[in-house]
Write a protein that holds these residues in place. Structure first.
Motif, PDB file in Angstrom:
ATOM      1  N   VAL A 247      33.077 -16.097 -31.304  1.00 44.16           N
ATOM      2  CA  VAL A 247      33.345 -17.205 -30.389  1.00 44.16           C
ATOM      3  C   VAL A 247      34.590 -16.859 -29.589  1.00 44.16           C
ATOM      4  O   VAL A 247      35.661 -16.659 -30.164  1.00 44.16           O
ATOM      5  CB  VAL A 247      33.584 -18.518 -31.174  1.00 44.16           C
ATOM      6  N   ASP A 248      34.442 -16.777 -28.291  1.00 48.86           N
ATOM      7  CA  ASP A 248      35.567 -16.413 -27.428  1.00 48.86           C
ATOM      8  C   ASP A 248      36.166 -17.656 -26.784  1.00 48.86           C
ATOM      9  O   ASP A 248      35.437 -18.560 -26.386  1.00 48.86           O
ATOM     10  CB  ASP A 248      35.056 -15.475 -26.321  1.00 48.86           C
ATOM     11  N   GLY A 249      37.489 -17.691 -26.686  1.00 48.20           N
ATOM     12  CA  GLY A 249      38.161 -18.762 -25.949  1.00 48.20           C
ATOM     13  C   GLY A 249      39.131 -18.164 -24.963  1.00 48.20           C
ATOM     14  O   GLY A 249      39.705 -17.104 -25.217  1.00 48.20           O
ATOM     15  N   GLY A 250      39.302 -18.815 -23.819  1.00 44.61           N
ATOM     16  CA  GLY A 250      40.276 -18.345 -22.838  1.00 44.61           C
ATOM     17  C   GLY A 250      40.932 -19.561 -22.207  1.00 44.61           C
ATOM     18  O   GLY A 250      40.264 -20.564 -21.960  1.00 44.61           O
ATOM     19  N   ILE A 251      42.259 -19.492 -21.981  1.00 45.59           N
ATOM     20  CA  ILE A 251      42.952 -20.648 -21.405  1.00 45.59           C
ATOM     21  C   ILE A 251      43.854 -20.261 -20.243  1.00 45.59           C
ATOM     22  O   ILE A 251      44.460 -19.188 -20.225  1.00 45.59           O
ATOM     23  CB  ILE A 251      43.811 -21.401 -22.463  1.00 45.59           C
ATOM     24  N   GLY A 252      43.908 -21.156 -19.253  1.00 47.65           N
ATOM     25  CA  GLY A 252      44.889 -21.062 -18.188  1.00 47.65           C
ATOM     26  C   GLY A 252      45.855 -22.222 -18.377  1.00 47.65           C
ATOM     27  O   GLY A 252      46.172 -22.589 -19.510  1.00 47.65           O
ATOM     28  N   THR A 253      46.331 -22.805 -17.289  1.00 49.12           N
ATOM     29  CA  THR A 253      47.290 -23.901 -17.421  1.00 49.12           C
ATOM     30  C   THR A 253      46.575 -25.183 -17.854  1.00 49.12           C
ATOM     31  O   THR A 253      46.950 -25.818 -18.830  1.00 49.12           O
ATOM     32  CB  THR A 253      48.026 -24.130 -16.092  1.00 49.12           C
ATOM     33  N   LEU A 254      45.537 -25.542 -17.107  1.00 46.16           N
ATOM     34  CA  LEU A 254      44.783 -26.754 -17.447  1.00 46.16           C
ATOM     35  C   LEU A 254      43.285 -26.494 -17.472  1.00 46.16           C
ATOM     36  O   LEU A 254      42.487 -27.426 -17.517  1.00 46.16           O
ATOM     37  CB  LEU A 254      45.083 -27.881 -16.442  1.00 46.16           C
ATOM     38  N   GLU A 255      42.898 -25.228 -17.383  1.00 44.23           N
ATOM     39  CA  GLU A 255      41.470 -24.933 -17.456  1.00 44.23           C
ATOM     40  C   GLU A 255      41.215 -23.896 -18.532  1.00 44.23           C
ATOM     41  O   GLU A 255      42.101 -23.100 -18.855  1.00 44.23           O
ATOM     42  CB  GLU A 255      40.930 -24.457 -16.101  1.00 44.23           C
TER      43      GLU A 255
END
Ligand SMILES: [Zn+2]
Length: 376
Positions: A134-142
């Motif tokens: 399961v991959d997750g990726g985050i920016g500031t609010l997305e």
């Protein structure tokens, strides 16, 4: 309201690996501990810094001040939350330091990393091991969540030709010495880490309940990407299905043969063992994760440095040496070993010194065929 669809014993028995203990990894691990997970492996090479504290629920000011490794700080906090938790830590890099034999014991891997190369390496490991991730990726609010499973979809297949070429350039041992790249430190917030980390854990739990996925009472994100955007509060599901039958990255390594090989064995011992075990006069071990470098030379003029290190460690070694620091990569040549057989000139080195991690699976070629040999 529906009942909790997850079986508690299943969560407690699950073997889960979390790669990356940054903002996202903290949220994922916190959720797993609260849910009653009991078997975790944590992988991260970084130390806690003051800048991590604003979005990492598991780290304290003392951890940052003493520069503790993230995996150690996280383990102690998690065990405080759930004393039944068994945590194994790997201070290392997913590209090189996690043995395939260890990955094969996992039910699910959860990737909490911030760059494409690390995702590519997690995907390769999981596909070889035959397990979903399961991959997750985050920016500031997305942020995004994706689920990949052997035989269903593959991160590398979804990169496209340009992305794959970029990954090939990132491989060590492509003839030039690489200096370590500083991983991009994208700005992020604790809100987005909470949202995305929670969806990742939810998807990981679903993968532990294949019968509920089969009868339709649960739906997996596998083959799709969940996209969340906080500014306007929008969510989307988009297809993420690519699975190219010719992709070399998602090969499953099987069948795997158990062996008495281990990382502390010398090359001479390992080759002798393999010759007997495989009834073969010639055997060779392919270094599939990284090369071994014995010396670095200047392309022009004088200069030779004996390094005797895995390729990944050579750049740091050069930086330590005033005579070799700062020389452009194009002016250097490294002598690499990618296949280890009876002609290898350093038979006294251990497999570990060649850069092979504990519990790895070796790709061995013998007169009788090719074998996947699992180390103890
Ligand atoms: Zn693929």
């Amino acid at each position: 309201m529906t009942n909790n669809p997850f079986i508690q014993d299943r969560i407690a028995a699950a073997r889960l690996m979390v790669v990356g203990c940054g903002a996202l990894g903290n949220e994922v691990l916190k959720n797993l501990a609260l849910l009653g997970a009991e078997h975790l492996i944590l992988v991260d090479f970084d130390r806690v810094e003051v800048g991590n504290l604003s979005r990492s629920v598991l780290f304290t000011k003392e951890d940052a001040e003493s520069g503790r490794y993230k995996v150690d700080a996280a383990r102690d906090r998690l065990k405080g939350m759930n004393p039944a938790l068994e945590v194994q830590t790997i201070r290392g890099d997913i590209a090189y330091d996690v043995g395939l034999g260890l990955a094969r014991e996992m039910d699910v891997v959860i990737g909490c990393v911030d760059n494409r190369w690390a995702r590519y390496c997690i995907n390769r490991l999981c596909m070889r091991a035959g397990i979903p991730w399961v991959d997750g990726g985050i920016g500031t609010l997305e942020g995004t969540v994706r689920v990949f499973a052997p035989g269903e979809n593959c991160y590398a297949c979804n990169l496209g030709p340009e992305g794959l070429k970029d990954m090939a350039r990132r491989q060590p041992c492509s003839g030039v010495i690489r200096r370590e790249e500083e991983a991009g430190k994208a700005p992020t917030t604790p809100m987005i880490a909470s949202v995305i980390g929670a969806v990742q854990v939810q998807e990981a739990l679903k993968l532990l309940h294949p019968e509920a996925l089969a009868d339709g009472s649960l739906t997996s994100l596998c083959g799709k990407m969940f996209y969340y955007e906080g500014e306007r509060l929008s969510t989307r599901l988009v297809d993420f299905k690519a699975y190219d039958p010719d992709c070399p990255v998602h090969d499953c390594w099987e069948p795997v043969r158990p062996s008495s090989l281990h990382a502390a064995m010398s090359v001479a011992e390992a080759l002798a063992y393999l010759r007997t075990e495989l009834r073969s006069e010639q055997v060779s071990i392919a270094l599939t994760g990284d090369c071994f470098v014995d010396e670095v030379l200047r392309r022009e003029g004088e200069g030779r440095l004996e390094v005797m290190l895995p390729g990944r460690a050579v750049a740091a070694r050069l930086e330590q040496d005033p005579a070799w620091r700062g020389i452009p990569l194009s002016a250097l040549y490294q002598n690499e070993w990618r296949v280890i057989d009876g002609t290898f000139p350093y038979p006294g080195l251990t497999l570990s010194q060649l850069g092979i991690p504990e519990r790895d699976v070796l790709y061995v070629t013998a007169d009788t065929g090719d074998y996947y040999m699992e180390m103890q």
